[in-house]
Design an enzyme around this catalytic site. Structure first.
Site, PDB file in Angstrom:
ATOM      1  N   CYS A 289      15.310  -3.409   2.911  1.00 60.71           N
ATOM      2  CA  CYS A 289      14.204  -4.096   2.227  1.00 60.71           C
ATOM      3  C   CYS A 289      14.308  -5.620   2.311  1.00 60.71           C
ATOM      4  O   CYS A 289      13.347  -6.306   2.657  1.00 60.71           O
ATOM      5  CB  CYS A 289      14.087  -3.624   0.783  1.00 60.71           C
ATOM      6  SG  CYS A 289      15.486  -4.050  -0.282  1.00 60.71           S
ATOM      7  N   HIS A 337      15.481  -4.135  -5.149  1.00 64.45           N
ATOM      8  CA  HIS A 337      14.467  -3.837  -4.130  1.00 64.45           C
ATOM      9  C   HIS A 337      13.491  -5.001  -4.065  1.00 64.45           C
ATOM     10  O   HIS A 337      13.251  -5.687  -5.067  1.00 64.45           O
ATOM     11  CB  HIS A 337      13.728  -2.536  -4.439  1.00 64.45           C
ATOM     12  CG  HIS A 337      12.900  -2.044  -3.284  1.00 64.45           C
ATOM     13  ND1 HIS A 337      13.458  -1.527  -2.132  1.00 64.45           N
ATOM     14  CD2 HIS A 337      11.560  -2.023  -3.083  1.00 64.45           C
ATOM     15  CE1 HIS A 337      12.505  -1.183  -1.292  1.00 64.45           C
ATOM     16  NE2 HIS A 337      11.338  -1.493  -1.838  1.00 64.45           N
ATOM     17  N   HIS A 349       6.872  -3.014   2.528  1.00 59.31           N
ATOM     18  CA  HIS A 349       8.304  -2.946   2.225  1.00 59.31           C
ATOM     19  C   HIS A 349       8.976  -1.872   3.067  1.00 59.31           C
ATOM     20  O   HIS A 349       8.322  -1.001   3.659  1.00 59.31           O
ATOM     21  CB  HIS A 349       8.534  -2.681   0.733  1.00 59.31           C
ATOM     22  CG  HIS A 349       8.186  -1.289   0.285  1.00 59.31           C
ATOM     23  ND1 HIS A 349       8.909  -0.606  -0.670  1.00 59.31           N
ATOM     24  CD2 HIS A 349       7.188  -0.430   0.667  1.00 59.31           C
ATOM     25  CE1 HIS A 349       8.377   0.584  -0.869  1.00 59.31           C
ATOM     26  NE2 HIS A 349       7.334   0.720  -0.082  1.00 59.31           N
TER      27      HIS A 349
END
Length: 375
Positions: A289, A337, A349
């Site tokens: 990510c 994240h 993402h």
């Protein structure tokens, strides 16, 4: 859209459900990809809520005594823990590289210091040899015995200069030796940090592999139809979270326009859609990510921290209402994240192992903060 119902007849019913689910995913993806503002990186005032996923099919048999929803949550938590370990791994790797670069720099300083000491010792040796050639008599004594007044005055000036030079040389030698001692101590400290980061990296790597293995083992026990249903449950959970987020009016005042750099970052990130997630990866064929977001902004001409936690810590925070395409959305309380806002309530993402880079609702996970790389 009518929900997908279980149809008698086994294979035919399953095939219809799979076709229906595939069509749904395709339609939802196309809806997001063709949303106004995505290509230009401009967010508009009234984002449209995503289309609802198909109504749930009849529950499938429970694997190992657990419902699929329980399995989904368990798998999701394992990947969340793997994500946290990935951030720790990435940070340890980045710090290891930084310490390695510092150690190389210190080594160069040590070499230069040793060369300087050798040169100073050579100068001192030359002075000693010159004194030996004069019979070992100190310059001051030679000057006192001179019969020539002009020679005496000229020699006195040179003597003062020589004494000053000798004093300066000795001081420089002392300073250089002190520098070498400091470099040696700094190198030892940096080696200790390097080793500590290596241990952190290895520990994090072990945790990542254990969590991913546990999640994969859980998923491997599911039948093909259950795996398809698991994906549908993930989509339903994301849709529910996004809908609830939009219903709060979170996007009502979001009208930010992307900067040129922000547009380049969004273009890079969206160009990676379809590539697989891989922990620790920064491209070009796979990303995690924060690998995706850091490389997107590097492509836009701006270097940012490697990990989502460091991105949160070091980049300027902006209010949600001021969010614009290119900004980074940090998710979960532990900031493990990150996605990039692309406009119209969507973000891009790299979700987790086993999934590909994709577009999703910006509110499909709990938002911790929004940060701006080009503030």
């Amino acid at each position: 859209m009518r929900g997908l119902a279980r149809v008698p007849g086994g294979t035919m019913g399953a095939a219809r459900r799979r076709r229906g689910a595939s069509s749904l995913v395709l339609l939802c993806t196309m809806a997001i990809l063709t949303a106004p503002g995505l290509a230009t990186g401009v967010a508009y005032a009234a984002p449209v809520a995503p289309a609802a996923p198909a109504a749930p099919a009849a529950p499938l048999p429970e694997p190992g005594g657990k419902s699929l929803e329980q399995v989904r949550k368990e798998i999701e938590e394992l990947y969340r823990q793997a994500g946290a370990a990935t951030d720790a791994y990435n940070l340890a790797e980045a710090e290891t590289k930084a310490q390695s670069d510092k150690i190389v720099e210190v080594a160069r300083l040590v070499v230069a210091g040793k060369e300087r000491i050798t040169a100073l010792k050579n100068r001192a040796g030359a002075a000693a040899r010159a004194q030996y050639r004069t019979g070992g008599m100190p310059p001051g004594a030679q000057l006192a015995l001179s019969d020539d007044p002009n020679h005496y005055l000229d020699g006195a000036g040179r003597l003062r200069e020589g004494e000053k030079a000798t004093s300066g040389m000795l001081s420089e030698l002392d300073r250089t030796q002190a520098d070498l001692q400091r470099y040696a101590e700094e190198a030892s400290e940096r080696w200790a940090i390097l080793e500590a980061n290596r241990v952190k990296s290895e520990d994090a790597k072990k945790q990542i592999e254990e969590k991913i293995k546990a999640a994969e083992e859980l998923e491997s026990k599911l039948e093909a139809e259950e795996k398809a249903r698991l994906i549908q449950l993930e989509q339903e959970a994301q849709y529910k979270a996004q809908t609830a987020w939009l219903s709060t009016g979170a996007m009502k005042d979001v009208k930010g326009t992307a900067t040129d750099a922000g547009k380049r970052a969004v273009q890079f990130a969206t160009a990676q859609i379809g590539k697989p997630y891989k922990w620790g990866a920064v491209g070009p064929s796979s990303f995690d990510c924060s690998g995706l977001t850091s490389q997107a902004w590097l492509a836009a001409g701006r270097g940012i921290p490697r990990t989502s936690q460091e991105q949160l810590r070091l980049l300027p925070k902006v209010a949600l209402k001021d969010m614009r395409p290119g900004d980074l959305i940090i998710y979960f309380d532990d900031a493990t994240h990150v996605g990039m806002y692309v406009g119209d309530g969507a973000m891009v993402h790299a979700p987790r192992p086993g999934r590909n880079i994709t577009l999703a609702g910006a509110g499909s996970m709990p938002i911790k903060a929004v940060v701006r790389p080009d503030a």
